[in-house]
Design a protein around this motif. Structure first.
Motif, PDB file in Angstrom:
ATOM      1  N   GLU A  20       0.831  -1.205   0.000  1.00  0.00           N
ATOM      2  CA  GLU A  20       0.000   0.000   0.000  1.00  0.00           C
ATOM      3  C   GLU A  20       0.865   1.254   0.000  1.00  0.00           C
ATOM      4  OE1 GLU A  20      -3.542   2.105  -0.129  1.00  0.00           O
ATOM      5  OE2 GLU A  20      -3.252  -0.065  -0.267  1.00  0.00           O
ATOM      6  N   GLU A  21       1.974   1.217   0.779  1.00  0.00           N
ATOM      7  CA  GLU A  21       2.869   2.364   0.853  1.00  0.00           C
ATOM      8  C   GLU A  21       3.526   2.642  -0.492  1.00  0.00           C
ATOM      9  OE1 GLU A  21       5.639   1.684   3.956  1.00  0.00           O
ATOM     10  OE2 GLU A  21       4.161   1.875   5.564  1.00  0.00           O
ATOM     11  N   LYS A  22       3.786   1.567  -1.260  1.00  0.00           N
ATOM     12  CA  LYS A  22       4.468   1.721  -2.540  1.00  0.00           C
ATOM     13  C   LYS A  22       3.512   2.067  -3.675  1.00  0.00           C
ATOM     14  CE  LYS A  22       8.309  -1.392  -1.450  1.00  0.00           C
ATOM     15  NZ  LYS A  22       8.999  -2.654  -1.799  1.00  0.00           N
ATOM     16  N   LYS A  23       2.213   2.139  -3.361  1.00  0.00           N
ATOM     17  CA  LYS A  23       1.224   2.460  -4.379  1.00  0.00           C
ATOM     18  C   LYS A  23       1.539   3.815  -5.000  1.00  0.00           C
ATOM     19  CE  LYS A  23      -3.778   2.803  -5.025  1.00  0.00           C
ATOM     20  NZ  LYS A  23      -5.092   2.765  -4.328  1.00  0.00           N
ATOM     21  N   GLU A  24       1.600   3.848  -6.294  1.00  0.00           N
ATOM     22  CA  GLU A  24       1.998   5.060  -6.990  1.00  0.00           C
ATOM     23  C   GLU A  24       0.888   6.102  -6.964  1.00  0.00           C
ATOM     24  OE1 GLU A  24       3.436   4.437 -10.889  1.00  0.00           O
ATOM     25  OE2 GLU A  24       5.035   3.080 -10.290  1.00  0.00           O
ATOM     26  N   LEU A  25       1.300   7.357  -6.805  1.00  0.00           N
ATOM     27  CA  LEU A  25       0.356   8.460  -6.865  1.00  0.00           C
ATOM     28  C   LEU A  25      -0.004   8.731  -8.322  1.00  0.00           C
ATOM     29  CD1 LEU A  25       2.097  10.844  -4.320  1.00  0.00           C
ATOM     30  CD2 LEU A  25      -0.067   9.651  -3.967  1.00  0.00           C
ATOM     31  N   PRO A  26      -1.167   9.325  -8.568  1.00  0.00           N
ATOM     32  CA  PRO A  26      -1.509   9.680  -9.948  1.00  0.00           C
ATOM     33  C   PRO A  26      -0.513  10.694 -10.492  1.00  0.00           C
ATOM     34  CG  PRO A  26      -3.039  10.686  -8.392  1.00  0.00           C
ATOM     35  CD  PRO A  26      -2.209   9.711  -7.616  1.00  0.00           C
TER      36      PRO A  26
END
Length: 220
Positions: A20-26
């Motif tokens: 979840e922490e590594k989820k890329e921002l738009p």
């Protein structure tokens, strides 16, 4: 066996949290790329920056950030001058809205860099380290005599109060308060765009004050 299942659950939870922490921002909106001038403000050994928000892109976000204090000379400049502004090289304002730590290269002026300011430093690196506040300038309330402020908590007693800019006519105002009693964040003024002295008076019973910044010309 029970111990094994507990460890498995813990591992799975840790893995999901890391993912979840590594989820890329738009991706950043390129419409926010531009020259985002700032005013530098001081309280004690800390330096803060706020932009000159506008009603349209690329500057329609109110931002307040803490910046790294590079040295005593720079701190003294901000502390002892009536107004210090910076003219940065173009960057995307959404990076500050997201709370990123970024370094921008900027010319530093005593006075307003777009008016009669005097350049003190050329191409100085400014580190924006901690986001304190952001507010998108959309769905703004109509202008009126009732003024509303947001509060930024610096520590247990210290606050920066930020006026919530409304539709025209309005104003941009920030004031530092070391609280000794509660502060009203909504109050009525004598007119829609009051003098800064009237605004300061509204906070006088809150504690020790330091006026940080006021501008009405850009919001008429």
């Amino acid at each position: 066996m029970k111990h094994f299942y507990c460890m498995l659950i813990l591992f799975t939870f840790s893995f999901l949290s890391a993912a979840e922490e590594k989820k890329e921002l738009p991706p950043l909106n390129p419409a926010y790329q531009g020259e985002h001038g700032m005013v530098l403000m001081n309280r004690g050994s800390k330096i803060y920056a706020t932009n000159f928000p506008s009603y349209k892109l690329p500057g329609d976000i109110q931002i307040v950030y803490k910046i790294d204090n590079p040295d005593v000379a720079f701190l003294n400049l901000v502390r002892d001058s009536e107004l210090i502004t910076i003219k940065p090289k173009a960057f995307n304002l959404q990076r500050l809205e997201r709370g990123e730590e970024i370094t921008v290269v900027a010319d530093v002026y005593e006075g307003h860099y777009k008016k009669d300011g005097f350049k003190v430093y050329s191409e100085r690196s400014i580190v924006f380290s901690d986001k304190l506040y952001s507010r998108k300038m959309k769905d703004l309330k109509p202008s009126g005599q009732w003024q509303e402020y947001d509060s930024i908590e610096i520590n247990k007693t210290e606050r920066i109060y930020v006026h919530k800019i409304t539709q025209k006519p309005s104003f941009n105002h920030l004031i530092f308060v070391d609280l000794t009693s509660a502060c009203m964040q909504r109050f009525k003024t004598s007119k829609r765009v009051p003098k800064v002295s009237e605004l300061i008076y509204k906070f006088v019973n809150c504690g020790t004050l330091k006026q940080l910044y006021f501008d009405a010309d850009a919001y008429q």
